[in-house]
Design a protein around this motif. Structure first.
Motif, PDB file in Angstrom:
ATOM      1  N   HIS A  11      -3.220  -8.382  -4.935  1.00  0.00           N
ATOM      2  CA  HIS A  11      -3.088  -9.186  -3.714  1.00  0.00           C
ATOM      3  C   HIS A  11      -2.052  -8.570  -2.780  1.00  0.00           C
ATOM      4  O   HIS A  11      -1.169  -9.242  -2.254  1.00  0.00           O
ATOM      5  N   GLU A  12      -2.177  -7.257  -2.570  1.00  0.00           N
ATOM      6  CA  GLU A  12      -1.287  -6.534  -1.673  1.00  0.00           C
ATOM      7  C   GLU A  12      -2.096  -5.835  -0.583  1.00  0.00           C
ATOM      8  O   GLU A  12      -3.306  -5.634  -0.708  1.00  0.00           O
ATOM      9  N   VAL A  13      -1.409  -5.449   0.457  1.00  0.00           N
ATOM     10  CA  VAL A  13      -2.037  -4.778   1.590  1.00  0.00           C
ATOM     11  C   VAL A  13      -1.454  -3.372   1.709  1.00  0.00           C
ATOM     12  O   VAL A  13      -0.234  -3.190   1.703  1.00  0.00           O
ATOM     13  N   ALA A  14      -2.329  -2.367   1.805  1.00  0.00           N
ATOM     14  CA  ALA A  14      -1.885  -0.993   2.045  1.00  0.00           C
ATOM     15  C   ALA A  14      -1.733  -0.781   3.539  1.00  0.00           C
ATOM     16  O   ALA A  14      -2.592  -1.172   4.326  1.00  0.00           O
ATOM     17  N   VAL A  15      -0.617  -0.195   3.925  1.00  0.00           N
ATOM     18  CA  VAL A  15      -0.350   0.087   5.336  1.00  0.00           C
ATOM     19  C   VAL A  15      -0.062   1.576   5.473  1.00  0.00           C
ATOM     20  O   VAL A  15       0.796   2.113   4.779  1.00  0.00           O
ATOM     21  N   ARG A  16      -0.810   2.212   6.353  1.00  0.00           N
ATOM     22  CA  ARG A  16      -0.684   3.661   6.525  1.00  0.00           C
ATOM     23  C   ARG A  16      -0.271   3.975   7.957  1.00  0.00           C
ATOM     24  O   ARG A  16      -0.820   3.418   8.911  1.00  0.00           O
ATOM     25  N   GLY A  17       0.708   4.869   8.088  1.00  0.00           N
ATOM     26  CA  GLY A  17       1.131   5.320   9.411  1.00  0.00           C
ATOM     27  C   GLY A  17       0.959   6.816   9.535  1.00  0.00           C
ATOM     28  O   GLY A  17       1.274   7.572   8.610  1.00  0.00           O
ATOM     29  N   ILE A  18       0.432   7.254  10.666  1.00  0.00           N
ATOM     30  CA  ILE A  18       0.205   8.674  10.907  1.00  0.00           C
ATOM     31  C   ILE A  18       0.859   9.064  12.227  1.00  0.00           C
ATOM     32  O   ILE A  18       0.662   8.401  13.244  1.00  0.00           O
ATOM     33  N   MET A  19       1.655  10.110  12.185  1.00  0.00           N
ATOM     34  CA  MET A  19       2.293  10.626  13.386  1.00  0.00           C
ATOM     35  C   MET A  19       2.078  12.130  13.451  1.00  0.00           C
ATOM     36  O   MET A  19       2.312  12.837  12.467  1.00  0.00           O
ATOM     37  N   ARG A  20       1.613  12.607  14.583  1.00  0.00           N
ATOM     38  CA  ARG A  20       1.400  14.039  14.762  1.00  0.00           C
ATOM     39  C   ARG A  20       2.614  14.637  15.466  1.00  0.00           C
ATOM     40  O   ARG A  20       3.052  14.135  16.499  1.00  0.00           O
ATOM     41  N   ALA A  21       3.152  15.703  14.881  1.00  0.00           N
ATOM     42  CA  ALA A  21       4.377  16.295  15.407  1.00  0.00           C
ATOM     43  C   ALA A  21       4.340  17.803  15.213  1.00  0.00           C
ATOM     44  O   ALA A  21       3.539  18.336  14.437  1.00  0.00           O
ATOM     45  N   ALA A  66       9.735   0.032   8.882  1.00  0.00           N
ATOM     46  CA  ALA A  66      10.854   0.704   8.232  1.00  0.00           C
ATOM     47  C   ALA A  66      10.397   1.493   7.010  1.00  0.00           C
ATOM     48  O   ALA A  66      10.854   2.615   6.773  1.00  0.00           O
ATOM     49  N   GLY A  67       9.479   0.911   6.240  1.00  0.00           N
ATOM     50  CA  GLY A  67       8.983   1.603   5.054  1.00  0.00           C
ATOM     51  C   GLY A  67       8.224   2.865   5.406  1.00  0.00           C
ATOM     52  O   GLY A  67       8.430   3.927   4.796  1.00  0.00           O
ATOM     53  N   ILE A  68       7.346   2.774   6.384  1.00  0.00           N
ATOM     54  CA  ILE A  68       6.588   3.948   6.805  1.00  0.00           C
ATOM     55  C   ILE A  68       7.514   4.977   7.435  1.00  0.00           C
ATOM     56  O   ILE A  68       7.389   6.182   7.206  1.00  0.00           O
ATOM     57  N   ALA A  69       8.455   4.511   8.256  1.00  0.00           N
ATOM     58  CA  ALA A  69       9.365   5.427   8.944  1.00  0.00           C
ATOM     59  C   ALA A  69      10.199   6.231   7.958  1.00  0.00           C
ATOM     60  O   ALA A  69      10.458   7.417   8.182  1.00  0.00           O
ATOM     61  N   ARG A  70      10.635   5.620   6.861  1.00  0.00           N
ATOM     62  CA  ARG A  70      11.418   6.354   5.871  1.00  0.00           C
ATOM     63  C   ARG A  70      10.604   7.482   5.253  1.00  0.00           C
ATOM     64  O   ARG A  70      11.103   8.590   5.038  1.00  0.00           O
ATOM     65  N   ASP A  71       9.329   7.194   4.948  1.00  0.00           N
ATOM     66  CA  ASP A  71       8.464   8.239   4.401  1.00  0.00           C
ATOM     67  C   ASP A  71       8.304   9.386   5.392  1.00  0.00           C
ATOM     68  O   ASP A  71       8.406  10.560   5.041  1.00  0.00           O
ATOM     69  N   ILE A 125       1.781  14.052  10.035  1.00  0.00           N
ATOM     70  CA  ILE A 125       2.674  13.484   9.023  1.00  0.00           C
ATOM     71  C   ILE A 125       2.149  12.088   8.709  1.00  0.00           C
ATOM     72  O   ILE A 125       1.958  11.282   9.632  1.00  0.00           O
ATOM     73  N   ALA A 126       1.924  11.803   7.466  1.00  0.00           N
ATOM     74  CA  ALA A 126       1.357  10.513   7.092  1.00  0.00           C
ATOM     75  C   ALA A 126       2.252   9.815   6.077  1.00  0.00           C
ATOM     76  O   ALA A 126       2.785  10.451   5.159  1.00  0.00           O
ATOM     77  N   GLY A 127       2.448   8.523   6.255  1.00  0.00           N
ATOM     78  CA  GLY A 127       3.218   7.710   5.322  1.00  0.00           C
ATOM     79  C   GLY A 127       2.393   6.536   4.852  1.00  0.00           C
ATOM     80  O   GLY A 127       1.598   5.963   5.626  1.00  0.00           O
ATOM     81  N   LEU A 128       2.548   6.185   3.600  1.00  0.00           N
ATOM     82  CA  LEU A 128       1.766   5.097   3.032  1.00  0.00           C
ATOM     83  C   LEU A 128       2.686   4.147   2.279  1.00  0.00           C
ATOM     84  O   LEU A 128       3.545   4.588   1.510  1.00  0.00           O
ATOM     85  N   THR A 129       2.542   2.849   2.536  1.00  0.00           N
ATOM     86  CA  THR A 129       3.325   1.842   1.829  1.00  0.00           C
ATOM     87  C   THR A 129       2.434   0.655   1.539  1.00  0.00           C
ATOM     88  O   THR A 129       1.296   0.584   2.014  1.00  0.00           O
ATOM     89  N   ARG A 130       2.932  -0.270   0.743  1.00  0.00           N
ATOM     90  CA  ARG A 130       2.158  -1.483   0.469  1.00  0.00           C
ATOM     91  C   ARG A 130       3.100  -2.675   0.482  1.00  0.00           C
ATOM     92  O   ARG A 130       4.262  -2.576   0.111  1.00  0.00           O
ATOM     93  N   ILE A 131       2.569  -3.776   0.917  1.00  0.00           N
ATOM     94  CA  ILE A 131       3.328  -5.021   1.021  1.00  0.00           C
ATOM     95  C   ILE A 131       2.493  -6.153   0.476  1.00  0.00           C
ATOM     96  O   ILE A 131       1.271  -6.041   0.327  1.00  0.00           O
ATOM     97  N   SER A 132       3.141  -7.246   0.186  1.00  0.00           N
ATOM     98  CA  SER A 132       2.406  -8.397  -0.320  1.00  0.00           C
ATOM     99  C   SER A 132       1.544  -8.991   0.784  1.00  0.00           C
ATOM    100  O   SER A 132       1.867  -8.894   1.975  1.00  0.00           O
ATOM    101  N   ALA A 133       0.468  -9.605   0.398  1.00  0.00           N
ATOM    102  CA  ALA A 133      -0.412 -10.247   1.370  1.00  0.00           C
ATOM    103  C   ALA A 133       0.315 -11.381   2.077  1.00  0.00           C
ATOM    104  O   ALA A 133       0.047 -11.670   3.247  1.00  0.00           O
ATOM    105  N   GLU A 134       1.230 -12.049   1.360  1.00  0.00           N
ATOM    106  CA  GLU A 134       1.997 -13.122   1.989  1.00  0.00           C
ATOM    107  C   GLU A 134       2.836 -12.595   3.149  1.00  0.00           C
ATOM    108  O   GLU A 134       2.922 -13.211   4.210  1.00  0.00           O
ATOM    109  N   LEU A 135       3.455 -11.416   2.946  1.00  0.00           N
ATOM    110  CA  LEU A 135       4.246 -10.827   4.011  1.00  0.00           C
ATOM    111  C   LEU A 135       3.349 -10.394   5.163  1.00  0.00           C
ATOM    112  O   LEU A 135       3.694 -10.556   6.332  1.00  0.00           O
ATOM    113  N   ALA A 136       2.178  -9.854   4.838  1.00  0.00           N
ATOM    114  CA  ALA A 136       1.257  -9.414   5.874  1.00  0.00           C
ATOM    115  C   ALA A 136       0.781 -10.571   6.732  1.00  0.00           C
ATOM    116  O   ALA A 136       0.559 -10.429   7.928  1.00  0.00           O
ATOM    117  N   ASP A 137       0.605 -11.748   6.122  1.00  0.00           N
ATOM    118  CA  ASP A 137       0.099 -12.907   6.853  1.00  0.00           C
ATOM    119  C   ASP A 137       1.204 -13.645   7.605  1.00  0.00           C
ATOM    120  O   ASP A 137       0.924 -14.557   8.380  1.00  0.00           O
TER     121      ASP A 137
END
Length: 286
Positions: A258-268, A109-114, A85-97
């Motif tokens: 100027h955003e960062v992609a964040v990907r979460g992968i969970m095997r279930a 939270a964003g990845i978990a919702r997906d 199961i894979a989820g993909l979200t993006r956030i601002s670089a300011e938030l990432a830093d």
């Protein structure tokens, strides 16, 4: 965690990436709420195996001093491969830093919702023959099926029948899960034509929890309208999750914004060691 850009700030995402995803998914997923949480599997394996006792040793009346007959239990197992199961979200670089822990919570939270939405859709639905996701409840053929006498929800008798159906095979219903439309219809059922008291009872120990035939009722849009599920307790239906959750970020894909992609992968995977304990309640068709 792998950072694809050298020199990128790492304080915004903690080392405990597993809990960052698994814990929020457990709160968001109705399937995991009904099951009491996932089974976390740490060993290195591409599949999850559940041992079964398909027949108990036999016992009988034996005369005094006589030899006790020897009998063996019949053993088996259910094995299901893990799916991704894979989820993909993006956030601002300011938030990432930002090194504040709240930034990591927002990402998780964003990845978990997906992931939770995807997990619930697979759990309560069907995989349609796809090898990319595990079989869902609608793919199981061994569940106890109860059909209402009418085409609308009229009383809680089908749910009471489900409780006894589970007990007949030595199981217990831990929760009923309904589609929002069906849950609303059931919630409006009254004791009689002259009473405003609903058949759905509140839980005195937890104000926000609703009880249907004495069992917690949960609501999920992933459940097909016109169908309700009686989810068995005691591990007779499980969602197993590999603990090696992966969280990765990439600063290049959204370079222009100027955003960062964040990907979460969970095997279930979804495992039903005792399908007969699962209760399916269907509205009768016209």
């Amino acid at each position: 965690m792998a950072m694809n850009t050298t020199g990128a700030a790492g304080a915004w995402l903690p080392d405990s990436t597993g809990n960052l995803i698994i814990q929020p998914v457990g709160r968001e997923s109705v399937a995991l709420q009904a099951l009491g949480g996932p089974v976390l599997v740490g060993e290195t394996s591409s599949s999850y195996r559940v041992p079964l006792v398909t027949a108990d040793p036999s016992a009988g009346w034996v005369a005094e001093g006589a030899e006790i007959p020897l009998s063996d239990a019949a053993l088996g197992e259910v094995s299901k491969k893990f799916s991704k199961i894979a989820g993909l979200t993006r956030i601002s670089a300011e938030l990432a830093d930002d090194s504040d822990p709240a930034a990591a919570e927002q990402i998780g939270a964003g990845i978990a919702r997906d992931i939770a939405r995807t997990l619930d859709a697979a759990f309560f639905g069907t995989n349609g023959g796809s090898a990319d996701q595990p079989e869902g409840l609608e793919d199981l053929t061994g569940a106890n099926v109860i059909t209402t006498s009418g085409t609308a929800w009229e009383n809680v008798d089908p749910f009471i029948e489900a409780l006894y159906g589970a007990e007949e095979v030595g199981a217990t219903v831990g929760a009923f899960v309904l589609n929002p439309t069906d849950a609303l219809a059931v919630s409006r059922l009254k004791e009689s034509d002259t009473s405003n008291r609903t058949l759905l009872t509140p839980d005195a120990t937890e104000a926000s929890r609703r009880l249907l035939a004495g069992v917690p009722m949960l609501v999920s849009p992933a459940v097909t309208a016109g169908t309700a599920w009686g989810i068995p307790a005691d591990g007779r239906l499980q969602v197993a999750v590999r603990q090696d959750v992966q969280v990765e970020s990439d600063r290049s894909v959204f370079f222009s914004s100027h955003e960062v992609a964040v990907r979460g992968i969970m095997r279930a995977t979804i495992v039903a060691p005792h399908e007969a304990a699962l209760q399916r309640i269907d509205l009768a068709t016209a």
